[in-house]
Design a protein around this motif. Structure first.
Motif: not given
Length: 283
Positions: A74-75, A77-78, A150, A153
């Motif tokens: 997630f981080q 992709l963020l 993201g 996820c």
């Protein structure tokens, strides 16, 4: 309705909404994985050093999956989305997250979502669509794909964190996920990003804010909320992230806010309130 739990949990996505402006205005350019690493790993080290409690071996596998979904993937992709898209647009794509959580609960647990909750979530997506029409929106394919992945996820991580409910205090639960997720990001940042230049005081402050406030504090509040609220209710609060990003862009960067954008924001807020009402336990 547990309004205090809702308000405390809502602080997390509101804080995350500031990620985009901090990334684009304060951090060195074009280092998304380094930004994700420096956000998560120091916070994980601090929390695990503070709690000094190792999870039981039998849940290590599940903790690794949660760390990958909620933190590692997630981080990464963020920050890819944050570097490639305007802040509001980068966060807006995550509007599908409540619908994804409802779909997971229906598919895996057989819990059909309430029609009010589904309708409110769709209404929130429509509100986000109006925000997408705001002036200055840039459709970068890689950025949009990263934001969508993201959101998927985070939806899966939110759902599984509540479904598995490991018997771990929230600080330890948060700290070990941040630490494991940060370690997952370490080789990616080393391989994919250019080395950091000599950092200015402003850049150091940006990384410190993202780690101490944007990771440590926000994730503690988020996982506390997951333990106390339904996954759908928690995921709907994530819509506050794009609202915060849009407001900060308007207030600090002079980005335009049209009447259509304001209508979209009102629709999103109404959607969040409706999902909270629909997801609350009935007496």
């Amino acid at each position: 309705m547990p309004w205090l739990d809702i308000l405390l949990t809502a602080l997390a996505p509101a804080i995350w909404g500031s990620t985009y402006i901090v990334t684009t205005q304060l951090l060195p350019p074009d280092r998304p994985f380094t930004a994700a690493l420096l956000r998560t790993l120091p916070a994980g080290l601090l929390l695990t050093a503070y709690v000094r409690q190792l999870p039981e071996r039998r849940i290590w596998g599940r903790m690794a999956v949660l760390a990958a979904l909620n933190i590692g993937f997630f981080q990464a992709l963020l920050f890819v989305a944050a570097y490639r898209l305007p802040g509001g647009l980068a966060a807006v794509v995550g509007a599908v997250q409540p619908l994804l959580v409802m779909a997971l609960a229906w598919a895996l647990d057989g819990r059909q979502p309430a029609r009010v909750a589904v309708g409110a979530a769709v209404f929130g997506v429509a509100g986000m669509a109006l925000l997408l029409l705001s002036p200055g929106a840039v459709w970068d394919t890689v950025g949009i794909a990263a934001a969508l992945a993201g959101a998927a996820c985070m939806a899966a991580g939110t759902y599984l964190a509540r479904r598995w409910r490991p018997d771990v205090p929230v600080l330890a639960f948060t700290g070990w996920q941040l630490l494991a997720g940060g370690l997952m990001l370490l080789p990616v940042a080393w391989w994919a990003d250019a080395p950091l230049p000599v950092l200015t005081v402003t850049q150091i402050a940006g990384y410190a804010y993202l780690s101490l406030v944007g990771a440590l504090l926000a994730y503690v509040l988020w996982f506390r909320g997951i333990a106390r609220l339904s996954p759908v209710a928690v995921s709907s609060l994530g819509l506050l992230s794009p609202l915060t990003a849009v407001v900060l862009g308007w207030a600090l960067l002079g980005q335009a806010l049209s009447g259509t954008s304001l209508l979209g924001m009102a629709m999103v807020l109404a959607s969040i309130l409706a999902v909270q009402w629909a997801s609350s336990p009935r007496q």
